[in-house]
Design a protein around this motif. Sequence first.
Motif, PDB file in Angstrom:
ATOM      1  N   UNK A   1     -16.038  10.858 -24.556  1.00 21.02           N
ATOM      2  CA  UNK A   1     -14.635  10.215 -24.222  1.00 21.02           C
ATOM      3  C   UNK A   1     -14.077  11.069 -23.100  1.00 21.02           C
ATOM      4  N   UNK A   2     -13.458  10.288 -22.157  1.00 25.09           N
ATOM      5  CA  UNK A   2     -13.036  10.617 -21.045  1.00 25.09           C
ATOM      6  C   UNK A   2     -11.708  10.263 -20.920  1.00 25.09           C
ATOM      7  N   UNK A   3     -10.749  11.252 -20.833  1.00 27.64           N
ATOM      8  CA  UNK A   3      -9.108  10.752 -20.493  1.00 27.64           C
ATOM      9  C   UNK A   3      -9.094  10.795 -19.167  1.00 27.64           C
ATOM     10  N   UNK A   4      -8.604   9.840 -18.291  1.00 27.26           N
ATOM     11  CA  UNK A   4      -8.133   9.838 -17.125  1.00 27.26           C
ATOM     12  C   UNK A   4      -6.871   9.620 -17.024  1.00 27.26           C
ATOM     13  N   UNK A   5      -5.884  10.766 -16.582  1.00 28.64           N
ATOM     14  CA  UNK A   5      -4.581  10.778 -16.669  1.00 28.64           C
ATOM     15  C   UNK A   5      -3.852  10.964 -15.444  1.00 28.64           C
ATOM     16  N   UNK A   6      -2.745  10.185 -15.223  1.00 33.50           N
ATOM     17  CA  UNK A   6      -1.934  10.241 -13.806  1.00 33.50           C
ATOM     18  C   UNK A   6      -1.785   8.981 -13.481  1.00 33.50           C
ATOM     19  N   UNK A   7      -0.743   8.893 -12.620  1.00 34.02           N
ATOM     20  CA  UNK A   7      -0.455   7.449 -11.847  1.00 34.02           C
ATOM     21  C   UNK A   7      -1.387   7.138 -11.101  1.00 34.02           C
ATOM     22  N   UNK A   8      -2.335   7.996 -10.372  1.00 28.33           N
ATOM     23  CA  UNK A   8      -3.355   7.552  -9.196  1.00 28.33           C
ATOM     24  C   UNK A   8      -4.560   7.536 -10.018  1.00 28.33           C
ATOM     25  N   UNK A   9      -4.776   7.596 -11.196  1.00 29.12           N
ATOM     26  CA  UNK A   9      -6.036   7.599 -12.118  1.00 29.12           C
ATOM     27  C   UNK A   9      -6.683   6.175 -12.057  1.00 29.12           C
ATOM     28  N   UNK A  10      -5.835   5.074 -12.052  1.00 28.65           N
ATOM     29  CA  UNK A  10      -6.059   3.688 -12.093  1.00 28.65           C
ATOM     30  C   UNK A  10      -5.703   3.047 -10.992  1.00 28.65           C
ATOM     31  N   UNK A  11      -5.478   3.582  -9.605  1.00 31.18           N
ATOM     32  CA  UNK A  11      -4.893   2.838  -8.847  1.00 31.18           C
ATOM     33  C   UNK A  11      -5.447   3.283  -7.454  1.00 31.18           C
ATOM     34  N   UNK A  12      -5.692   2.416  -6.391  1.00 31.51           N
ATOM     35  CA  UNK A  12      -5.991   2.851  -5.051  1.00 31.51           C
ATOM     36  C   UNK A  12      -5.182   2.541  -4.247  1.00 31.51           C
ATOM     37  N   UNK A  13      -4.508   3.675  -3.273  1.00 37.11           N
ATOM     38  CA  UNK A  13      -3.417   3.481  -2.488  1.00 37.11           C
ATOM     39  C   UNK A  13      -3.921   3.254  -1.269  1.00 37.11           C
ATOM     40  N   UNK A  14      -2.998   2.395  -0.540  1.00 36.44           N
ATOM     41  CA  UNK A  14      -3.027   2.172   0.981  1.00 36.44           C
ATOM     42  C   UNK A  14      -2.108   2.862   1.591  1.00 36.44           C
ATOM     43  N   UNK A  15      -1.803   3.057   2.878  1.00 41.20           N
ATOM     44  CA  UNK A  15      -0.674   3.574   3.492  1.00 41.20           C
ATOM     45  C   UNK A  15      -0.547   2.381   4.887  1.00 41.20           C
ATOM     46  N   UNK A  16       0.666   3.006   5.560  1.00 41.46           N
ATOM     47  CA  UNK A  16       1.115   2.068   6.437  1.00 41.46           C
ATOM     48  C   UNK A  16       0.246   1.620   7.532  1.00 41.46           C
ATOM     49  N   UNK A  17      -0.825   2.409   7.845  1.00 41.47           N
ATOM     50  CA  UNK A  17      -1.748   1.812   8.875  1.00 41.47           C
ATOM     51  C   UNK A  17      -3.078   1.649   8.173  1.00 41.47           C
ATOM     52  N   UNK A  18      -3.076   1.371   6.917  1.00 40.75           N
ATOM     53  CA  UNK A  18      -4.326   0.694   6.363  1.00 40.75           C
ATOM     54  C   UNK A  18      -4.634  -0.835   6.474  1.00 40.75           C
ATOM     55  N   UNK A  19      -5.743  -1.272   6.297  1.00 44.82           N
ATOM     56  CA  UNK A  19      -5.680  -2.624   6.241  1.00 44.82           C
ATOM     57  C   UNK A  19      -5.723  -3.160   4.806  1.00 44.82           C
ATOM     58  N   UNK A  20      -5.628  -4.617   4.453  1.00 49.83           N
ATOM     59  CA  UNK A  20      -5.679  -4.882   3.021  1.00 49.83           C
ATOM     60  C   UNK A  20      -6.917  -4.642   2.394  1.00 49.83           C
ATOM     61  N   UNK A  21      -7.069  -3.973   1.185  1.00 46.19           N
ATOM     62  CA  UNK A  21      -8.172  -3.699   0.661  1.00 46.19           C
ATOM     63  C   UNK A  21      -9.025  -4.938   0.203  1.00 46.19           C
ATOM     64  N   UNK A  22     -10.391  -4.965   0.711  1.00 49.59           N
ATOM     65  CA  UNK A  22     -11.094  -6.110   0.172  1.00 49.59           C
ATOM     66  C   UNK A  22     -11.327  -6.223  -1.318  1.00 49.59           C
TER      67      UNK A  22
END
Length: 809
Positions: A368-389
């Motif tokens: 059993x693995x616990x993934x904890x934290x706001x970024x654990x289930x998200x992939x962030x982009x930044x101002x100069x990123x393209x839209x994630x495919x």
Amino acid sequence: MTPAPEDQAAALLAELTVAEKIAFLHQHQPAVDRLGLAKFHTGCEALHGVAWIGKATVYPQAVGLGATWDRDLLRRVGAAVSTEVRAFKQDTANAFQLSAQTEKFPMVSLNVWAPVVNPLRDPRWGRNEEGYSEDAYATSELATAYCTGLRGEHPTVWRTTPVLKHFLAYNTETDRDLVDIQVPERVLREYELEAFRGPIEAGVAAGVMPGYNLTNGVPNHVHPLINDVLHAWDPELAICSDAQAPSNLVDREKFFATHAESHAAALKAGVDSYTDNSADSQPTIERFTEALDRGLITEADVDAAVRRVLLMRARSGEFAPEDDPYAGIRADVIDCAQHRELSREAALASVVLLKNEGGALPLAEPGRVAVIGHLGSRVMTDWYSGTLPYEVSVADGLRAEFPSAAVDVADGADLVVLRDAGGIGEFGPFRHQDWGTSVQCPIPVHTLQSVDNGRYLTLTGEGDTEIEAAAATPDGWFVKELWEFETVSGNAAADLAHGELLLRSNAPHSRKYARVERATGRLVADAETPEQATRFRLETVASGLREAAELAAAADRVVLVLGNDPHINGRETVDRDSLALPPGQERLLHAVVAANPGTVLVVVSSYPYAIDWAAENVPAIVWSSHAGQELGTAIAQVLSGRHNPSGRLPQTWYSGDAELPGREDYDVIGSGWTYRYSRRAHVYPFGHGLTYATFDYSTPAVAVREILPGSLTLSAEVSVANTSGTAGHEVVQLYVRREGGEARRALVGFDRIRLEPGESRRIAFDVPRERFAQWSPERSERFLPPGEYVFEFARSSEDAAAVARVELS
């Protein structure tokens, strides 16, 4: 035979009228039908993938690419990015259909504004994510590689024409268009200019963009160093202004009395293309026409600028399409299988293993693995990123890597509701995140994510006066999803825990307070004063810390993912005010580690953090930039051991106890910035990164050679052997220092090599004298102080593996 690009540009220039040439000084150049010239504009964002025009392959942030220390990888990423730019340009309808672009097709340019070559002097800089390294030499080498890929391999036709950003001494977002950065000449020559020199002298940069700031009292857009240095290195460089910077010379900086004078000065200083007033070229045309009529500029001045931009267009094959080797590129290359694989390779190569104590990693198959934290289930982009495919989060990656394990997630955020203190209504429930403060906002900013629809509370409607849970994520030039909690009594802790607060938009164009509209019960953001605002109570329904701790205690292994959202408190226009984690994340770290001491910390961020407590108390720590669509795959394969980590830090991770110089202090030498001069406490040094393999270094050899009279080169060689049973990459770093010198050491060579178990390889570097000589302001040249020089083959700037000494007279 097709004329050379220089001849094509000259021939077109001779056919243009004066009015047409003046119109060509603006970013948006009009079509000239009689000459067969199409409309053109400078600028397509391509920092780590094609940005702002829909779905495209997203690679790690530039600072993550810097962590690979891999020239060949950056060249291949640059080639892939420029190929996708070509696809959008040449197969527009299909490209935008594939990229799910629903708005009107934007115009695409083969002139790309990338890479950023400002060395990462201050890790608090809001745009830290955009640079490669705190070291000027490493920045220059990686920028040259990326530009080589963007340019392409054809001898005369460029796949895209790169523009380097931002000249000069640009490392602060606070009052960035007003701040005057004082740079000693030696720092200017040894540090700032060196980052630009490499790609320009290699012939793979088509242009340069000046920064918003002033340097040594002069706005960069009229700085004499454009002509004295940049055009001395390459007279054909096209200088493209930053957005609205030409008008800032009068409107903000008050450096000139009129726009005609300011534009004339910029033209004479070497600026060729004016990114001003968006697509409206009329003000620029009027200003240059007046300048010409008043004799402030000549037609020859206009010709010089227009010729350089026409040459940049000619180099892309625009004027001889029949000979363009890249004309066949079509939309099927966008997010193709090869580019997805390259994105994965780049993400894997960029992950840095900071700590691995007691064999905490790699992970065995957990139940059993616990993934904890706001970024654990998200992939962030930044101002100069393209839209994630597509996107693979850390939790997704672990599920794929350990298919038999149960992977549970918790973001660690409190579940809250907003209650109108007057009893009118209740709003929520929301997941509440406190993101801390920044230089621009000393009050903490918060996000409220609806539990019902997963959307963030944001400004909507005409004039952005309505408040709804409608945003997929904090994003945009004006981030409308950030909220300030203003206290009523002045006792912030008491008010937020038990009392009343005011909800205020942090968006710069709003800054309005929230109120409940009595007639409809809706939330609106139109209150100008605290007195007009509604008072709320923020009530906690469920504790995020308790939820996270319980999940951690019940898990076999815990992966805690902390870091930043690239649109919050550290981005263009916003500098960080410290190196600390947001207080809420620091509390989450302590709570989770207390519940499960075997926690693995994964930091996903655009910049270094002062993680002193974690470095002492967490057995394994991994860092990655926001690495694009394959972030989770890369993290999971490093944690599992399928991939042997090989990234190295491109920046020093200073301790929280380190007192850093002021943000505007650019005296790298005198103030002790970067690993070269800093003697401040740090958590992890520049160049640091662990692997699951072990490497031994032989006794090195250093020889002095004089290839040409006065041209001193040192040859340094060492053998590196993989002494483990695991294949892996080693980043061999060569530093030099002079005994008794000011610099602690300077990077003069690096190479990333892969070695199989038991394999050894001899690594050689040729180090020209200029790479470690110092600048003499009195003599206006580089010189080599005599003395004993120490050459260190090293695993990091603080871990020399093999040392050789040589006396230089």
